[in-house]
Motif scaffolding. Sequence first.
Motif, PDB file in Angstrom:
ATOM      1  N   TYR A  15      48.182 -84.093 -99.301  1.00 16.72           N
ATOM      2  CA  TYR A  15      47.479 -85.245 -99.859  1.00 16.72           C
ATOM      3  C   TYR A  15      46.105 -85.287 -99.204  1.00 16.72           C
ATOM      4  O   TYR A  15      46.012 -85.189 -97.976  1.00 16.72           O
ATOM      5  CB  TYR A  15      48.214 -86.556 -99.533  1.00 16.72           C
ATOM      6  N   GLN A  16      45.092 -85.435-100.056  1.00 21.59           N
ATOM      7  CA  GLN A  16      43.730 -85.476 -99.531  1.00 21.59           C
ATOM      8  C   GLN A  16      42.943 -86.585-100.201  1.00 21.59           C
ATOM      9  O   GLN A  16      43.107 -86.795-101.410  1.00 21.59           O
ATOM     10  CB  GLN A  16      43.017 -84.155 -99.852  1.00 21.59           C
ATOM     11  N   ARG A  17      42.120 -87.252 -99.445  1.00 24.80           N
ATOM     12  CA  ARG A  17      41.225 -88.218-100.079  1.00 24.80           C
ATOM     13  C   ARG A  17      40.146 -87.453-100.833  1.00 24.80           C
ATOM     14  O   ARG A  17      39.874 -86.291-100.532  1.00 24.80           O
ATOM     15  CB  ARG A  17      40.529 -89.084 -99.031  1.00 24.80           C
ATOM     16  N   GLU A  18      39.523 -88.157-101.779  1.00 23.71           N
ATOM     17  CA  GLU A  18      38.357 -87.589-102.442  1.00 23.71           C
ATOM     18  C   GLU A  18      37.281 -87.362-101.377  1.00 23.71           C
ATOM     19  O   GLU A  18      37.156 -88.173-100.445  1.00 23.71           O
ATOM     20  CB  GLU A  18      37.805 -88.568-103.480  1.00 23.71           C
ATOM     21  N   PRO A  19      36.506 -86.282-101.504  1.00 24.98           N
ATOM     22  CA  PRO A  19      35.423 -86.110-100.539  1.00 24.98           C
ATOM     23  C   PRO A  19      34.480 -87.322-100.591  1.00 24.98           C
ATOM     24  O   PRO A  19      34.270 -87.895-101.653  1.00 24.98           O
ATOM     25  CB  PRO A  19      34.692 -84.851-101.026  1.00 24.98           C
ATOM     26  N   ALA A 213      54.554 -89.644 -97.273  1.00 27.82           N
ATOM     27  CA  ALA A 213      53.306 -89.817 -98.018  1.00 27.82           C
ATOM     28  C   ALA A 213      52.183 -90.140 -97.037  1.00 27.82           C
ATOM     29  O   ALA A 213      52.115 -91.256 -96.519  1.00 27.82           O
ATOM     30  CB  ALA A 213      53.458 -90.943 -99.045  1.00 27.82           C
ATOM     31  N   PHE A 214      51.373 -89.148 -96.743  1.00 30.07           N
ATOM     32  CA  PHE A 214      50.243 -89.367 -95.829  1.00 30.07           C
ATOM     33  C   PHE A 214      49.190 -88.292 -96.072  1.00 30.07           C
ATOM     34  O   PHE A 214      49.480 -87.236 -96.633  1.00 30.07           O
ATOM     35  CB  PHE A 214      50.700 -89.370 -94.366  1.00 30.07           C
ATOM     36  N   PHE A 215      47.981 -88.633 -95.659  1.00 26.80           N
ATOM     37  CA  PHE A 215      46.897 -87.653 -95.716  1.00 26.80           C
ATOM     38  C   PHE A 215      47.053 -86.720 -94.518  1.00 26.80           C
ATOM     39  O   PHE A 215      46.793 -87.118 -93.374  1.00 26.80           O
ATOM     40  CB  PHE A 215      45.534 -88.345 -95.710  1.00 26.80           C
ATOM     41  N   ASP A 216      47.472 -85.519 -94.806  1.00 32.47           N
ATOM     42  CA  ASP A 216      47.839 -84.568 -93.746  1.00 32.47           C
ATOM     43  C   ASP A 216      46.722 -84.382 -92.709  1.00 32.47           C
ATOM     44  O   ASP A 216      46.957 -84.422 -91.505  1.00 32.47           O
ATOM     45  CB  ASP A 216      48.187 -83.196 -94.344  1.00 32.47           C
ATOM     46  N   ASP A 217      45.501 -84.187 -93.228  1.00 31.42           N
ATOM     47  CA  ASP A 217      44.394 -83.886 -92.297  1.00 31.42           C
ATOM     48  C   ASP A 217      44.160 -85.041 -91.331  1.00 31.42           C
ATOM     49  O   ASP A 217      43.815 -84.824 -90.173  1.00 31.42           O
ATOM     50  CB  ASP A 217      43.094 -83.631 -93.073  1.00 31.42           C
ATOM     51  N   GLU A 218      44.344 -86.269 -91.852  1.00 34.15           N
ATOM     52  CA  GLU A 218      44.054 -87.426 -90.999  1.00 34.15           C
ATOM     53  C   GLU A 218      45.109 -87.600 -89.903  1.00 34.15           C
ATOM     54  O   GLU A 218      44.784 -87.911 -88.762  1.00 34.15           O
ATOM     55  CB  GLU A 218      43.920 -88.694 -91.847  1.00 34.15           C
ATOM     56  N   ILE A 219      46.371 -87.413 -90.263  1.00 40.64           N
ATOM     57  CA  ILE A 219      47.415 -87.502 -89.219  1.00 40.64           C
ATOM     58  C   ILE A 219      47.225 -86.364 -88.211  1.00 40.64           C
ATOM     59  O   ILE A 219      47.296 -86.575 -86.994  1.00 40.64           O
ATOM     60  CB  ILE A 219      48.838 -87.449 -89.836  1.00 40.64           C
ATOM     61  N   ASN A 220      46.944 -85.162 -88.715  1.00 41.84           N
ATOM     62  CA  ASN A 220      46.736 -84.035 -87.792  1.00 41.84           C
ATOM     63  C   ASN A 220      45.567 -84.298 -86.853  1.00 41.84           C
ATOM     64  O   ASN A 220      45.603 -83.944 -85.676  1.00 41.84           O
ATOM     65  CB  ASN A 220      46.504 -82.737 -88.577  1.00 41.84           C
ATOM     66  N   SER A 221      44.544 -84.926 -87.401  1.00 37.94           N
ATOM     67  CA  SER A 221      43.381 -85.213 -86.575  1.00 37.94           C
ATOM     68  C   SER A 221      43.716 -86.276 -85.515  1.00 37.94           C
ATOM     69  O   SER A 221      43.259 -86.184 -84.372  1.00 37.94           O
ATOM     70  CB  SER A 221      42.240 -85.638 -87.498  1.00 37.94           C
ATOM     71  N   LEU A 222      44.535 -87.269 -85.883  1.00 40.83           N
ATOM     72  CA  LEU A 222      44.966 -88.254 -84.877  1.00 40.83           C
ATOM     73  C   LEU A 222      45.771 -87.572 -83.768  1.00 40.83           C
ATOM     74  O   LEU A 222      45.652 -87.906 -82.600  1.00 40.83           O
ATOM     75  CB  LEU A 222      45.829 -89.342 -85.516  1.00 40.83           C
ATOM     76  N   LEU A 223      46.601 -86.616 -84.164  1.00 38.67           N
ATOM     77  CA  LEU A 223      47.435 -85.921 -83.173  1.00 38.67           C
ATOM     78  C   LEU A 223      46.604 -84.953 -82.333  1.00 38.67           C
ATOM     79  O   LEU A 223      46.983 -84.624 -81.207  1.00 38.67           O
ATOM     80  CB  LEU A 223      48.541 -85.110 -83.863  1.00 38.67           C
ATOM     81  N   GLY A 224      45.522 -84.465 -82.931  1.00 43.54           N
ATOM     82  CA  GLY A 224      44.705 -83.466 -82.247  1.00 43.54           C
ATOM     83  C   GLY A 224      45.310 -82.076 -82.326  1.00 43.54           C
ATOM     84  O   GLY A 224      45.167 -81.278 -81.406  1.00 43.54           O
ATOM     85  N   VAL A 225      46.038 -81.802 -83.436  1.00 44.39           N
ATOM     86  CA  VAL A 225      46.621 -80.465 -83.585  1.00 44.39           C
ATOM     87  C   VAL A 225      45.779 -79.627 -84.541  1.00 44.39           C
ATOM     88  O   VAL A 225      45.079 -80.167 -85.400  1.00 44.39           O
ATOM     89  CB  VAL A 225      48.091 -80.515 -84.088  1.00 44.39           C
ATOM     90  N   ASN A 226      45.887 -78.310 -84.380  1.00 48.00           N
ATOM     91  CA  ASN A 226      45.193 -77.372 -85.268  1.00 48.00           C
ATOM     92  C   ASN A 226      46.136 -77.049 -86.425  1.00 48.00           C
ATOM     93  O   ASN A 226      47.153 -76.378 -86.216  1.00 48.00           O
ATOM     94  CB  ASN A 226      44.851 -76.111 -84.475  1.00 48.00           C
ATOM     95  N   PRO A 227      45.832 -77.529 -87.646  1.00 51.45           N
ATOM     96  CA  PRO A 227      46.801 -77.411 -88.746  1.00 51.45           C
ATOM     97  C   PRO A 227      47.120 -75.974 -89.166  1.00 51.45           C
ATOM     98  O   PRO A 227      48.113 -75.748 -89.857  1.00 51.45           O
ATOM     99  CB  PRO A 227      46.143 -78.179 -89.901  1.00 51.45           C
ATOM    100  N   ALA A 228      46.330 -75.004 -88.738  1.00 54.68           N
ATOM    101  CA  ALA A 228      46.678 -73.611 -89.032  1.00 54.68           C
ATOM    102  C   ALA A 228      47.908 -73.209 -88.229  1.00 54.68           C
ATOM    103  O   ALA A 228      48.660 -72.320 -88.606  1.00 54.68           O
ATOM    104  CB  ALA A 228      45.513 -72.691 -88.690  1.00 54.68           C
ATOM    105  N   ARG A 229      48.126 -73.903 -87.134  1.00 56.70           N
ATOM    106  CA  ARG A 229      49.233 -73.572 -86.238  1.00 56.70           C
ATOM    107  C   ARG A 229      50.348 -74.598 -86.297  1.00 56.70           C
ATOM    108  O   ARG A 229      51.527 -74.260 -86.276  1.00 56.70           O
ATOM    109  CB  ARG A 229      48.651 -73.503 -84.810  1.00 56.70           C
ATOM    110  N   GLU A 230      49.942 -75.868 -86.400  1.00 51.86           N
ATOM    111  CA  GLU A 230      50.902 -76.975 -86.310  1.00 51.86           C
ATOM    112  C   GLU A 230      50.440 -78.107 -87.213  1.00 51.86           C
ATOM    113  O   GLU A 230      49.261 -78.463 -87.202  1.00 51.86           O
ATOM    114  CB  GLU A 230      50.951 -77.470 -84.853  1.00 51.86           C
ATOM    115  N   SER A 231      51.375 -78.673 -87.970  1.00 49.41           N
ATOM    116  CA  SER A 231      50.971 -79.741 -88.883  1.00 49.41           C
ATOM    117  C   SER A 231      52.046 -80.825 -88.941  1.00 49.41           C
ATOM    118  O   SER A 231      53.241 -80.531 -88.884  1.00 49.41           O
ATOM    119  CB  SER A 231      50.757 -79.169 -90.279  1.00 49.41           C
ATOM    120  N   ALA A 232      51.613 -82.068 -89.099  1.00 49.07           N
ATOM    121  CA  ALA A 232      52.551 -83.167 -89.321  1.00 49.07           C
ATOM    122  C   ALA A 232      53.262 -82.936 -90.643  1.00 49.07           C
ATOM    123  O   ALA A 232      52.623 -82.581 -91.643  1.00 49.07           O
ATOM    124  CB  ALA A 232      51.793 -84.488 -89.357  1.00 49.07           C
TER     125      ALA A 232
END
Length: 243
Positions: A15-19, A213-232
């Motif tokens: 899930y991604q927000r509109e740019p 249901a969440f914006f993946d990039d935003e949760i990953n950014s809160l966690l501080g994880v690199n989504p290529a390796r680890e993702s919520a």
Amino acid sequence: MREGIGHQFQLETKYQREPYSPGALERQKKRERLKEKLVDRVIPLPAPDRENGWPLFRAMNTRRSVREYQKKPVSLEALSQVLWAAAGVTLKAGDFLLRTAPSAGALYPVDIYVFAREVVGLAPGLYHFVPANQSLRQRYEGDFSELLADAALNQDFLAEASFVLVFTAVFERTTWKYGARGFRYIYLDAGHVAQNASLAAVSLGLGSCPVAAFFDDEINSLLGVNPARESAIYLLAVGWPRP
Ligand SMILES: Cc1cc2nc3c(=O)[nH]c(=O)nc-3n(C[C@H](O)[C@H](O)[C@H](O)COP(=O)(O)O)c2cc1C
């Protein structure tokens, strides 16, 4: 993002927000501000109860998704119990630390983060669960609850829960062995882990609600994880149910 159908699946089902969506810059600034308070502190958790508690069938029969919570803190014992039920170590077998939930190849790709809001003895902030010694490692201090709810498509109950578990997948732990098929296993593993947590919660009198249901990039950014390796991949809100 790494190549391969599994990583492509992750990417194409995000899930991604509109740019340039409204509030994007403000959100990013809030995230940055919270992330300035980096801490690295180990917090041992109370030993979990491995024997007692509600009968399993009663817990199964009572569990419901709860989306209304009281403003009442949860004890550290209860948090520890829920984390143990989700991913606690139950047996040392050779090099393997086997856990409450099964895992394909005993590779345990699912990690658990805790956004604590109202837990007795824990400062609000982000914590990482370390199953091997039943402890938490604090990462950031601060109240993430509004950002968390916002990142989960404005599901406001996430900001009212006493704590929210975030289940992440560390893909390589499973894909080095099973390749792209490992992605199937990772999601099956996460289901086991989350169900154990929700049954433990209900048997402690707590309510929980799973959230995918969440914006993946935003949760990953809160966690501080690199989504290529680890993702919520999954969240679980937990708190005292409103009567
Ligand atoms: C994979 C999955 C994703 C879910 N995502 C959400 C969600 O984003 N928000 C929500 O309020 N409930 C979510 N739920 C909870 C379901 O709505 C709920 O389980 C369903 O309505 C059945 O109700 P019960 O859990 O009380 O039995 C999710 C459940 C599952 C299994």
